[in-house]
Write a protein that holds these residues in place. Sequence first.
Motif, PDB file in Angstrom:
ATOM      1  N   ALA A   1       0.826  -1.205   0.000  1.00  0.00           N
ATOM      2  CA  ALA A   1       0.000   0.000   0.000  1.00  0.00           C
ATOM      3  C   ALA A   1       0.864   1.259   0.000  1.00  0.00           C
ATOM      4  O   ALA A   1       0.580   2.225  -0.723  1.00  0.00           O
ATOM      5  CB  ALA A   1      -0.926  -0.005   1.217  1.00  0.00           C
ATOM      6  N   GLY A   2       1.930   1.251   0.808  1.00  0.00           N
ATOM      7  CA  GLY A   2       2.797   2.425   0.891  1.00  0.00           C
ATOM      8  C   GLY A   2       3.513   2.710  -0.409  1.00  0.00           C
ATOM      9  O   GLY A   2       3.678   3.879  -0.795  1.00  0.00           O
ATOM     10  N   SER A   3       3.942   1.676  -1.110  1.00  0.00           N
ATOM     11  CA  SER A   3       4.647   1.866  -2.383  1.00  0.00           C
ATOM     12  C   SER A   3       3.730   2.521  -3.415  1.00  0.00           C
ATOM     13  O   SER A   3       4.136   3.461  -4.114  1.00  0.00           O
ATOM     14  CB  SER A   3       5.159   0.524  -2.910  1.00  0.00           C
TER      15      SER A   3
ATOM     16  N   THR B   1       4.088   6.610  -4.540  1.00  0.00           N
ATOM     17  CA  THR B   1       4.284   6.941  -5.950  1.00  0.00           C
ATOM     18  C   THR B   1       3.186   7.868  -6.463  1.00  0.00           C
ATOM     19  O   THR B   1       3.472   8.893  -7.108  1.00  0.00           O
ATOM     20  CB  THR B   1       4.303   5.654  -6.797  1.00  0.00           C
ATOM     21  N   VAL B   2       1.942   7.535  -6.157  1.00  0.00           N
ATOM     22  CA  VAL B   2       0.820   8.358  -6.611  1.00  0.00           C
ATOM     23  C   VAL B   2       0.886   9.758  -6.000  1.00  0.00           C
ATOM     24  O   VAL B   2       0.684  10.771  -6.684  1.00  0.00           O
ATOM     25  CB  VAL B   2      -0.517   7.683  -6.273  1.00  0.00           C
TER      26      VAL B   2
ATOM     27  N   VAL C   1      -6.920  13.706 -12.198  1.00  0.00           N
ATOM     28  CA  VAL C   1      -7.359  12.338 -12.459  1.00  0.00           C
ATOM     29  C   VAL C   1      -7.042  11.430 -11.274  1.00  0.00           C
ATOM     30  O   VAL C   1      -7.894  10.671 -10.793  1.00  0.00           O
ATOM     31  CB  VAL C   1      -6.698  11.794 -13.741  1.00  0.00           C
ATOM     32  N   LEU C   2      -5.802  11.501 -10.782  1.00  0.00           N
ATOM     33  CA  LEU C   2      -5.389  10.625  -9.688  1.00  0.00           C
ATOM     34  C   LEU C   2      -6.185  10.912  -8.414  1.00  0.00           C
ATOM     35  O   LEU C   2      -6.582   9.985  -7.696  1.00  0.00           O
ATOM     36  CB  LEU C   2      -3.892  10.785  -9.422  1.00  0.00           C
ATOM     37  N   MET C   3      -6.422  12.178  -8.129  1.00  0.00           N
ATOM     38  CA  MET C   3      -7.156  12.515  -6.910  1.00  0.00           C
ATOM     39  C   MET C   3      -8.632  12.157  -6.996  1.00  0.00           C
ATOM     40  O   MET C   3      -9.266  11.861  -5.988  1.00  0.00           O
ATOM     41  CB  MET C   3      -6.989  14.005  -6.591  1.00  0.00           C
ATOM     42  N   ARG C   4      -9.183  12.163  -8.227  1.00  0.00           N
ATOM     43  CA  ARG C   4     -10.579  11.718  -8.349  1.00  0.00           C
ATOM     44  C   ARG C   4     -10.682  10.220  -8.087  1.00  0.00           C
ATOM     45  O   ARG C   4     -11.675   9.749  -7.532  1.00  0.00           O
ATOM     46  CB  ARG C   4     -11.112  12.053  -9.742  1.00  0.00           C
ATOM     47  N   VAL C   5      -9.656   9.473  -8.504  1.00  0.00           N
ATOM     48  CA  VAL C   5      -9.628   8.042  -8.192  1.00  0.00           C
ATOM     49  C   VAL C   5      -9.546   7.839  -6.683  1.00  0.00           C
ATOM     50  O   VAL C   5     -10.254   7.002  -6.108  1.00  0.00           O
ATOM     51  CB  VAL C   5      -8.438   7.358  -8.894  1.00  0.00           C
ATOM     52  N   VAL C   6      -8.688   8.631  -6.025  1.00  0.00           N
ATOM     53  CA  VAL C   6      -8.542   8.551  -4.576  1.00  0.00           C
ATOM     54  C   VAL C   6      -9.863   8.895  -3.887  1.00  0.00           C
ATOM     55  O   VAL C   6     -10.303   8.200  -2.962  1.00  0.00           O
ATOM     56  CB  VAL C   6      -7.418   9.485  -4.095  1.00  0.00           C
ATOM     57  N   ASP C   7     -10.516   9.971  -4.340  1.00  0.00           N
ATOM     58  CA  ASP C   7     -11.789  10.378  -3.743  1.00  0.00           C
ATOM     59  C   ASP C   7     -12.852   9.292  -3.907  1.00  0.00           C
ATOM     60  O   ASP C   7     -13.645   9.040  -2.988  1.00  0.00           O
ATOM     61  CB  ASP C   7     -12.279  11.675  -4.393  1.00  0.00           C
ATOM     62  N   ALA C   8     -12.863   8.650  -5.076  1.00  0.00           N
ATOM     63  CA  ALA C   8     -13.847   7.596  -5.322  1.00  0.00           C
ATOM     64  C   ALA C   8     -13.638   6.423  -4.372  1.00  0.00           C
ATOM     65  O   ALA C   8     -14.600   5.867  -3.826  1.00  0.00           O
ATOM     66  CB  ALA C   8     -13.762   7.129  -6.772  1.00  0.00           C
TER      67      ALA C   8
ATOM     68  N   TYR D   1      -2.053   7.052   2.002  1.00  0.00           N
ATOM     69  CA  TYR D   1      -0.689   7.516   1.739  1.00  0.00           C
ATOM     70  C   TYR D   1      -0.692   8.570   0.637  1.00  0.00           C
ATOM     71  O   TYR D   1       0.014   9.585   0.723  1.00  0.00           O
ATOM     72  CB  TYR D   1       0.202   6.345   1.317  1.00  0.00           C
ATOM     73  N   ALA D   2      -1.470   8.323  -0.402  1.00  0.00           N
ATOM     74  CA  ALA D   2      -1.502   9.239  -1.538  1.00  0.00           C
ATOM     75  C   ALA D   2      -1.948  10.637  -1.106  1.00  0.00           C
ATOM     76  O   ALA D   2      -1.339  11.645  -1.509  1.00  0.00           O
ATOM     77  CB  ALA D   2      -2.420   8.692  -2.628  1.00  0.00           C
ATOM     78  N   ARG D   3      -2.988  10.720  -0.295  1.00  0.00           N
ATOM     79  CA  ARG D   3      -3.483  12.036   0.150  1.00  0.00           C
ATOM     80  C   ARG D   3      -2.454  12.751   1.010  1.00  0.00           C
ATOM     81  O   ARG D   3      -2.205  13.952   0.856  1.00  0.00           O
ATOM     82  CB  ARG D   3      -4.804  11.857   0.913  1.00  0.00           C
ATOM     83  N   GLN D   4      -1.866  12.019   1.957  1.00  0.00           N
ATOM     84  CA  GLN D   4      -0.890  12.618   2.864  1.00  0.00           C
ATOM     85  C   GLN D   4       0.354  13.098   2.118  1.00  0.00           C
ATOM     86  O   GLN D   4       0.809  14.229   2.305  1.00  0.00           O
ATOM     87  CB  GLN D   4      -0.489  11.597   3.929  1.00  0.00           C
TER      88      GLN D   4
END
Length: 266
Positions: free
Chosen positions: A76-78, A82-83, A97-104, A140-143
């Motif tokens: 998960a951390g890797s 990266t994201v 695009v990446l943050m919309r995936v995260v939000d979803a 991890y991606a958001r932080q």
Amino acid sequence: MCVGIPAVVALLAPWITPHPPASIDPSQALLPPVGMEGSDPAYLLGTDNLGRDILSRLIEGARVSLMIGVIAVVLAGSIGLTVGLVAGYYGKWLDAVLMRVVDALLAIPSVLLVLVILGVLNPGMWTLIFVLGITNWVIYARQIRAEVLELRERQFVRAAQNFGVPGPIILIRHIMPNVLPSFIVLSTLSVATVIVTESALSFLGLGVQPPDISWGLMLTTGRDYLATAWWISTLPGLAITFTVLGILLLGDWLRDALDPRLGGRS
């Protein structure tokens, strides 16, 4: 100390179990821990309903539970690191695009998502590791993205850009070292979360499957014997509690040690 003991036990598990963890001996079933009436000194923490040694299963369970926690967090951390680095540094449409995936993914309850995926796939240790890894990377991606957004405006990053340093080099040499402290702390705390999640899923029969052994699976084994053989479920429950507590305390200490803004506060 709380987390160090389970970690050492997990590493030495193949060599220090007093009995084969999966060995069944019906003649020794439901023996209580040493010190109680009817106990056997050969089984310090007693046996379960099939005559399997509780101490040996706790030791083997430490290896499996910690392995699941660590490998799932590494996966998960890797992905999340990266994201977060890419989205925060390059921004624009890629970030959107990446943050919309995260939000979803964040909009879906993580436990529900895990249950759905495990319901489709065959439950097992490696399936569980994969599912927990691919469902937990968003935190991890958001932080990391939030920190990168701030770091990319710093003078040392601007200077590197002005000198024509490629973006990937800037990310690896200048930005990544500055986000690693928070990444390490978050990863440490996530191990505790994954261990608890694994225990809950194994208790429900969707996690680790026999002949593999985990603390969550041991809880399931003893739930029908709580009134007559409390040690079967209570001891792995205590192991989970103290291990998770130790990991949380370690995460707290790492946060204080790695964050210079806290000034070494204890």
